[in-house]
Design a protein around this motif. Structure first.
Motif, PDB file in Angstrom:
ATOM      1  N   TYR A  64      51.127  13.925  41.442  1.00 29.61           N
ATOM      2  CA  TYR A  64      51.745  15.250  41.435  1.00 29.61           C
ATOM      3  C   TYR A  64      50.767  16.229  40.802  1.00 29.61           C
ATOM      4  CZ  TYR A  64      55.420  18.758  40.866  1.00 29.61           C
ATOM      5  OH  TYR A  64      56.182  19.884  40.951  1.00 29.61           O
ATOM      6  N   ALA A  65      50.468  17.318  41.496  1.00 28.88           N
ATOM      7  CA  ALA A  65      49.536  18.312  40.961  1.00 28.88           C
ATOM      8  C   ALA A  65      50.320  19.493  40.413  1.00 28.88           C
ATOM      9  CB  ALA A  65      48.574  18.766  42.044  1.00 28.88           C
ATOM     10  N   LEU A  66      50.345  19.640  39.106  1.00 27.22           N
ATOM     11  CA  LEU A  66      51.114  20.717  38.490  1.00 27.22           C
ATOM     12  C   LEU A  66      50.535  22.070  38.857  1.00 27.22           C
ATOM     13  CD1 LEU A  66      51.675  18.903  35.191  1.00 27.22           C
ATOM     14  CD2 LEU A  66      53.497  20.106  36.377  1.00 27.22           C
ATOM     15  N   GLY A  67      51.428  22.990  39.213  1.00 29.09           N
ATOM     16  CA  GLY A  67      50.999  24.329  39.589  1.00 29.09           C
ATOM     17  C   GLY A  67      50.206  24.340  40.881  1.00 29.09           C
ATOM     18  N   GLY A  68      50.143  23.192  41.566  1.00 35.12           N
ATOM     19  CA  GLY A  68      49.378  23.126  42.807  1.00 35.12           C
ATOM     20  C   GLY A  68      47.883  23.023  42.574  1.00 35.12           C
ATOM     21  N   TRP A  69      47.460  22.882  41.320  1.00 35.05           N
ATOM     22  CA  TRP A  69      46.026  22.775  41.025  1.00 35.05           C
ATOM     23  C   TRP A  69      45.628  21.320  40.948  1.00 35.05           C
ATOM     24  CZ3 TRP A  69      43.700  27.196  41.642  1.00 35.05           C
ATOM     25  CH2 TRP A  69      44.372  28.388  41.345  1.00 35.05           C
TER      26      TRP A  69
ATOM     27  N   GLY B 284      42.996  21.348  37.426  1.00 33.16           N
ATOM     28  CA  GLY B 284      44.408  21.287  37.058  1.00 33.16           C
ATOM     29  C   GLY B 284      44.765  19.989  36.371  1.00 33.16           C
ATOM     30  N   ILE B 285      46.048  19.890  36.009  1.00 33.93           N
ATOM     31  CA  ILE B 285      46.558  18.673  35.386  1.00 33.93           C
ATOM     32  C   ILE B 285      47.357  17.916  36.426  1.00 33.93           C
ATOM     33  CG2 ILE B 285      48.032  17.746  33.575  1.00 33.93           C
ATOM     34  CD1 ILE B 285      47.533  20.331  32.031  1.00 33.93           C
TER      35      ILE B 285
ATOM     36  N   LEU C  23      49.761  14.570  37.481  1.00 39.70           N
ATOM     37  CA  LEU C  23      50.617  13.495  36.990  1.00 39.70           C
ATOM     38  C   LEU C  23      50.456  12.292  37.911  1.00 39.70           C
ATOM     39  CD1 LEU C  23      53.859  15.521  36.206  1.00 39.70           C
ATOM     40  CD2 LEU C  23      51.912  15.081  34.729  1.00 39.70           C
TER      41      LEU C  23
END
Lengths: 103, 497, 332
Positions: free
Chosen positions: B57-62, B67-68, B70
């Protein structure tokens, strides 16, 4: 010796100073100060690395990490001081007894 | 909100905000509802992992590296399920524990308890799905501050001092970890674990010192011997549901990070001597913790010292992963360790809740005062016995399977000395559990006054204890789930990833 | 070469001051030295092209942490002598080996420093990091300042959890004192007129500076946490001058102030999931959302830091009278 190396070396020195203070000092407030000096050492290394990585600007990711770290450090410091205060209220001293550790 | 990741993070944190702001007696019920909801989200994620393999899972789409991201594989899914299951049952327990009628202080405790409790759940979830070195630091920090506050909630000099020791140790540990992270960032220039794993593959870039900092910090947080001194009083003087969750889950969270980094990211950088050293410290923890548990006079301190011992077993898996040749024993060692983590979470949760019930009813938790327990609190006695079986690792408990797998690994990897440690630890834990159970079964004059115990408290610990037993009776599914995205395979032919 | 000289002198002085912080026998002076060290570190941050960190260090690292420590030092000063006497009569093996603890600690600290130095020397000398990546994506983030783009967009999740750490610390302090607002905190008895006067001047000035830092954070150094810290300092000053500050807030308002930013991130994250992922905001709306989130950070940081200050020095509500009788009078 580059600027990066100079400040990275300072980080190592501060780390040792803070750690020594944390180990040797018995007053809780001074232990917290020791931890804050260790924190400064960590931040210094991160910012030095950001400086080494600079292009048009310094690497912003370690900068964001350090900002977070500073906020986390002040949070933990405040919680520790509030605890120290309550411990003093309850026991009359702000030191932790040493013999409890061995049990 | 179409992904289980979102719910796992959103539910507990939103609950923390709402229960902090809204007054009213419905708070504990809301907390319960949200822990159940979190369990559902964990189940959802686990079934996705089961059917489709590891989830990201890419937080904020980054996307990483900027990006961070998961990540959840079988290991994360199992630990998330364990976390929400233990916390749900502990929430049930707290409905009774904090309902002490007409006591103003307990009402204040309960009011402060619920939001901190939900924040603790949220930070555990965040930690188990994190795939980012720095995000792990922030999650660990959230966990620590919530944990310290929950310990101090008990009030009184002992709890405050214990909270202080816990905070000082954890603060130092966080900074050591962060120093390691700074060095790793200087080496690799990224924070995402998958990207670092790629760069570190083959062991040509082995940042040994950085890893030493990281593992030292995490070792303190996981209460690895000899960095365990903060644990017993912190876990013993907290309110009962908090003790249960600290011992069952929070200590394991730090161990989980060690496991992830050691096995999944830096497998080629860590050396065999380092693995033997980790095992040796684990062994020392087993012996020292058990020895202290035998000496203690207070029930909750016995249970807390036993956590130091049980954490020791987890560190045995690192030397067992080394050894010459290919073999299924690596999966046995790894999965055995993870299964021990789970099984111990349920057993220790049950023990601390039962101990809390006894403290609640008798007003103190001296072992000598526990006499006649079979008559006063029969259900609690039963859960104590069952959890004791699971703690020692007798069949049919989950710990039995875990220890069996670890023993198999010691033999197949030709490291018999760890088998001796496991055997000695089992005997010692048998001794301290026997000491407790025999005290409970001593028919003696009953204490004059016993406070009536809400039923929900007794049943919560019983269900936890039964679950730790059930993990032994029904182990196939957990192991199948665990194998999804695992670094080792159950079948010998598949080894060598 | 002269440029380098500045750095060498600065680094040397920081090391010396850090050492003095430890050695200084009087707690209060030690804390003042600690603040001085923080301010010198701010200079180091400027030298290392990190003006945002310099601001944050001055405001939070040296400023608020320093105020917290000094406040703690004040009450402790009275006990120093008694405690020192007790330390001289320590029990156990320490009595037989005076100084053994120090020698072991010093050896451990030096070993750590040596190992750290080796690790630093081993680091690759050439740049490796995310500078390029951040520069490429900055346009899509909605702001023009790289640190803000990382803090409030690329790694907004971390920032949210960081706000959570701050919030949890405040919740922890309240829980430790067994209270839900800070109304029971002791107001300052000996208020100086000059402080009251100063507070009246500084408060509007602080609001102005904070507003500027907040606004400039999108395109130049500055930002929400720094602005919040400045406001918090003003609130602390108000409290010292005898005004109620955050301790005048009701439970609900204090809670709302503490929670505002964390809840705002939660809401933005939730809305983002309809478009894509949690905390997704890019393109056109990016800047607006970042400005809104930063505003909540300013408010929550200010309220939380001021509350932490009030809480770290406060008496708990229920048994404060009994406690006050036991507490030695404040000196200094």
């Amino acid at each position: 010796m580059s600027t990066f190396e100079l400040y990275a070396a300072l980080a190592a020195v501060l780390f040792a100073v803070g750690l020594y203070g944390f180990f040797v000092r018995q007053e809780l407030v001074r232990k917290v100060v020791g931890l804050n000096i260790i924190g400064a050492a960590v931040f210094l290394l991160l910012i030095a690395i950001a400086y080494r990585n600079r292009g048009d600007f310094a690497d912003p990711v370690p900068h964001a990490m350090v900002l977070t770290g500073i906020v986390v450090a002040v949070s933990a410091t405040a919680l520790a001081l509030a605890l120290a205060r309550r411990i003093e209220d309850e026991t009359g001293t702000r030191r932790l007894p040493e013999d409890e550790e061995s049990s | 909100m179409s992904s289980p990741f979102e719910w796992l993070i959103f539910l507990p944190f939103a609950g923390g905000v709402i229960t902090f702001l809204l007054p009213g007696k419905s708070r504990p019920w809301l907390a319960l509802l949200l822990t159940v909801g979190t369990f559902a989200a964990a189940w959802w994620l686990a079934s996705d992992v089961w059917r489709e393999g590891p989830q990201g899972y890419a937080l904020g789409g980054w996307e990483a590296p900027l990006g961070i991201n998961l990540y959840a594989d079988g290991l994360s899914a199992l630990l998330l399920l364990t976390t929400s299951a233990v916390m749900t049952l502990a929430s049930f327990y707290s409905l009774g524990y904090f309902s002490r009628e007409a006591e103003a202080s307990s009402w204040t405790e309960a009011r402060a308890f619920v939001p901190l409790w939900l924040f603790l759940l949220g930070s555990l979830n965040a930690l188990f799905v994190s795939r980012d070195l720095f995000n792990l630091y922030v999650a660990l920090e959230l966990l620590t501050i919530a944990g310290v506050a929950l310990v101090a909630l008990a009030g009184g000099a002992t709890a405050l001092r214990a909270g202080m020791r816990y905070l000082l140790a954890a603060f130092l540990a966080s900074l050591l970890y962060l120093m390691g992270v700074a060095l790793l960032y200087g080496e690799f220039g990224v924070l995402d674990l998958a990207l670092i794993a790629e760069a570190a593959e083959g062991g040509t870039r082995a940042p040994v010192i950085a890893l030493a900092f990281v593992f030292l910090g995490l070792g303190i947080k996981a209460a690895l011997f000899p960095f365990h001194a903060w644990l017993p009083h912190a876990h013993a003087s907290a309110p009962a549901p908090v003790s249960a969750v600290l011992s069952a889950l929070v200590v394991k969270a730090a161990f989980y990070v060690i496991l992830r980094l050691w096995v999944d990211v830096f497998a080629d950088s860590v050396t065999a001597p380092a693995a033997q050293a980790a095992g040796a410290l684990g062994a020392a923890g087993i012996l020292w913790g058990s020895f202290q548990a035998l000496r203690e006079q207070r029930l909750k301190l016995v249970v807390a010292h036993s956590t130091v011992a049980q954490v020791g077993y987890l560190f045995l898996l690192f030397p067992l992963l080394t050894g010459v040749g290919e073999g299924a024993w690596r999966f046995d060692a790894w999965a055995g360790g993870v299964y021990h983590m789970m099984s111990h979470a349920f057993a220790k949760g049950a023990l601390f809740l039962a101990a809390g019930t006894i403290l609640y009813a008798y007003g103190n938790d001296q072992i000598s005062a526990m006499r006649g327990l079979t008559r006063t609190l029969p259900i609690t006695t039963v859960s104590f016995g069952i959890a004791g079986i699971a703690l020692v690792g007798l069949p049919p408990s989950g710990s039995f399977i875990a220890k069996w797998m670890l023993l198999t690994a010691t033999i197949e990897s030709a490291q018999w000395w760890w088998a001796v440690v496991i055997g000695a630890g089992t005997l010692l834990s048998g001794a301290y559990v026997y000491r407790l159970v025999s005290a409970a079964f001593t028919p003696d004059t009953l204490p004059e006054s016993i406070r009536p115990v809400p039923r929900v408290m007794e049943y919560a610990s019983l269900i936890l204890a039964l679950t730790s037993l059930g993990l032994g009776l029904r182990a196939a599914e957990p192991f199948d789930l665990l194998e999804v995205g695992a670094p080792f395979s159950m079948i010998v032919a598949g080894v060598g990833t | 070469m002269l440029e380098h000289g500045v750095d060498i002198v600065l680094a040397g002085s920081i090391a010396v001051v850090a050492w003095r912080v430890l050695l200084e026998p009087q707690l209060f002076r030690s804390m003042v030295l600690f603040i001085a060290m923080g301010l010198m570190l701010s200079l180091a941050w400027v030298r290392l092209a990190a003006p945002d960190i310099a601001l944050a260090e001055a405001a939070i690292g040296a400023g608020l942490t320093g105020i917290l420590l000094i406040r703690a030092a004040q009450t402790e000063a009275a006990q120093e002598a008694a405690a020192a006497a007790r330390e001289a009569a320590t029990s156990g093996w320490r009595r037989w080996f005076p100084g053994a603890g120090r020698i072991v600690s010093a050896a451990a600290a030096l070993a750590f420093a040596a190992v750290l130095l080796v690790a630093v020397i081993d680091l690759p000398g050439e740049p490796i990091g995310l500078t390029e990546a951040a520069a490429t994506e900055m346009e899509a983030s909605g702001v023009e300042h790289p640190v803000t783009s990382v803090l409030l967009n690329f790694r907004a999740y971390d920032t949210w959890l960081e706000v959570g750490v701050l919030l949890l610390a405040a919740m922890g302090v309240l829980a430790i004192h067994r209270t839900y607002n800070l109304r029971s905190t002791r107001s300052e008895e000996h208020t100086m007129l000059v402080l009251t006067w100063l507070a009246r001047i500084i408060l509007p000035l602080a609001v102005l500076i904070a507003g500027y830092l907040y606004w400039s954070g999108t395109h130049q150094p500055g930002g929400a946490f720094q602005a919040g810290a400045i406001l918090a300092a003003a609130l602390v000053l108000m409290q010292l001058a005898g005004f109620r500050g955050v301790s005048g807030l009701s439970t609900l308002w204090l809670g709302a102030g503490l929670m505002l930013s964390f809840a705002a991130f939660l809401a933005v994250g939730f809305i983002g999931t309809f478009e894509g992922e949690f905390l997704r905001y890019r393109h056109a709306t990016g800047e607006l959302i970042i400005l809104a989130l930063e505003l909540t950070i300013v408010v929550s940081t200010a309220v939380t830091l001021a509350a932490l200050f009030a809480g770290a020095g406060s008496q708990s509500g229920d048994d404060s009278d009994a406690v006050r009788a036991r507490t030695p009078p404040e000196s200094l």
